[in-house]
Design an enzyme around this catalytic site. Structure first.
Site, short mmCIF file in Angstrom:
data_model
loop_
_atom_site.label_atom_id
_atom_site.label_comp_id
_atom_site.label_asym_id
_atom_site.label_seq_id
_atom_site.Cartn_x
_atom_site.Cartn_y
_atom_site.Cartn_z
N HIS A 124 0.80 -1.21 0.00
CA HIS A 124 0.00 0.00 0.00
C HIS A 124 0.84 1.27 0.00
O HIS A 124 0.34 2.35 -0.31
CB HIS A 124 -1.00 0.00 1.17
CG HIS A 124 -0.40 0.25 2.52
ND1 HIS A 124 -0.10 -0.75 3.41
CD2 HIS A 124 -0.04 1.40 3.13
CE1 HIS A 124 0.39 -0.23 4.52
NE2 HIS A 124 0.45 1.08 4.37
N ASP B 252 0.38 -7.61 1.51
CA ASP B 252 0.79 -6.21 1.67
C ASP B 252 2.31 -6.08 1.71
O ASP B 252 2.87 -5.42 2.59
CB ASP B 252 0.16 -5.60 2.93
CG ASP B 252 0.24 -4.07 2.92
OD1 ASP B 252 0.39 -3.49 1.84
OD2 ASP B 252 0.15 -3.47 4.00
N SER C 144 4.61 2.48 7.94
CA SER C 144 4.33 1.31 7.11
C SER C 144 5.57 0.88 6.34
O SER C 144 6.21 1.69 5.66
CB SER C 144 3.22 1.63 6.12
OG SER C 144 1.98 1.68 6.76
#
Length: 363
Positions: free
Chosen positions: A95, A125, A208
């Site tokens: 993402h 992911d 992230s």
């Protein structure tokens, strides 16, 4: 009701250029085994791994015929996990890089280098970037996530808010093997139960793709998301490194993950109104869970093995499958392309079985 899980890809602010100085070449330090003071152990672990954590900047748009340049569209974190043949490889989240027209990596010393996306996987992911290794001095040590226990120290390193480079937060492993629902295509149906590490180490926007490490400075997880609900604090998640490594190998080599394919359009029995249990499913009363074959794809392993529309699969290789995510989890984690599986199913009220050979799933 599913928990609201938020993955972060933070918009770039005007202050995102902050950086930290590079540290010395990593050495094997077993701080956790030496019984040092806790804060000293954390400091030693961070010293060994912080320089391998980078910032990943995503650019979108840009049209050479219109004279427009790509614009910064978000940033996250990444970890240098391998260096080979003049190239270095960075793991980050899918993402973080999704939709990028260009990518740039900022090293711990502030150096900015262009990055090439080798492959990305929405289901887990994860993404792999390739950069020139000339300026890359530090590669993180890979640990193990399979032996983690609740209460063990966990340290998150990343670049929250897009400009707080090399930020360190510390906590514990809250749960070593948590399962979280994943809706890849955002249609409201859970596609996958992702196995994650839960930690209370702060994970904020921009973290992230960053590193979750142990007290030995080893990578044990890739920070991915947190619970984003009012009055909820200290619930963050990381992708276990033992699960990530095989995926990274596929992404680096093939640009995608090689997953086995059975060849059906499945739907969980729990999603079928009960009035259909008699007709057309014709299920015995004791069968309450399973996977309905909505369609067997032409020429697929399922069709060749005799599976048909309205068959209800209840077991794979003797293991119960209660919903679609169970089937995918078993195939993706336990099986490979070319493997044979035994499928137990009900048709016309009778329990039957067949064997099929898995082939590679096409995108």
């Amino acid at each position: 009701m599913f928990l609201v899980v938020e993955g972060f890809n933070f918009p770039i602010g005007s202050e995102m250029n902050g950086s930290e100085g590079a540290s010395s070449q990593p050495k094997a330090v077993k701080a956790s085994a030496e019984g040092n003071d806790d804060s000293q152990s954390i400091a030693e672990a961070v010293k060994e791994s912080r320089s391998s954590v980078v910032s990943v900047v995503k650019f979108e748009g840009g049209n050479m015929f219109e004279g427009s340049d790509p614009r910064p569209a978000g940033s996250g974190s990444g970890v240098v996990y391998e260096k080979q043949g003049g190239k270095a490889y960075v793991v980050t989240n899918h993402h973080v890089v999704e939709g990028a027209s260009q990518l740039e990596v900022t090293l711990n010393d502030g150096s900015k280098i262009p990055a090439k996306l080798l492959g990305s996987d929405a289901l887990l992911d994860l993404a792999v970037l390739e950069v020139d290794s000339e300026k890359v001095k530090h590669v993180i040590e890979i640990g193990k996530s399979s032996s983690l226990k609740p209460g063990q120290r966990a340290i998150a390193i990343g670049n929250p808010l897009g400009f707080l480079a090399g930020t360190v937060t510390a906590g514990v492993i809250s749960a070593a093997d948590r399962s979280m629902p994943v809706d890849v295509n955002k249609d409201g149906v859970v596609d996958w139960q992702s196995e994650v590490i839960q930690t209370d180490a702060s994970i904020n926007p921009g973290n992230s793709g960053g590193a979750l490490i142990n007290l030995d400075g080893e990578l044990i997880g890739i920070n991915s998301s947190k619970i984003a609900m009012e009055n909820v604090e200290g619930i963050g998640f990381a992708i276990p490194v033992d699960i990530a490594i095989p995926v990274l190998k596929d992404l680096k080599e093939f640009g995608e993950v090689k997953r086995p394919y059975i060849g059906i359009v499945p739907v969980s029995l729990s999603e079928i109104p009960s009035q259909y249990y008699d007709t057309p499913l014709d299920l015995p009363e004791e069968v309450k869970e399973g996977i309905v074959v909505r369609q067997a794809d032409p020429g697929s392993p399922a069709e060749e093995a005799g599976l048909q529309q309205y068959d209800v699969i209840t077991m794979i290789d003797g293991e119960k499958v209660e919903k679609v995510s169970d089937l995918r989890k078993y195939l993706y984690n336990e099986k490979e392309v070319g493997s044979k599986i035994e499928v137990t199913y009900y048709r016309g009220g009778e329990k039957m079985s067949t064997t099929l050979t898995l082939i590679e799933q096409e995108e």
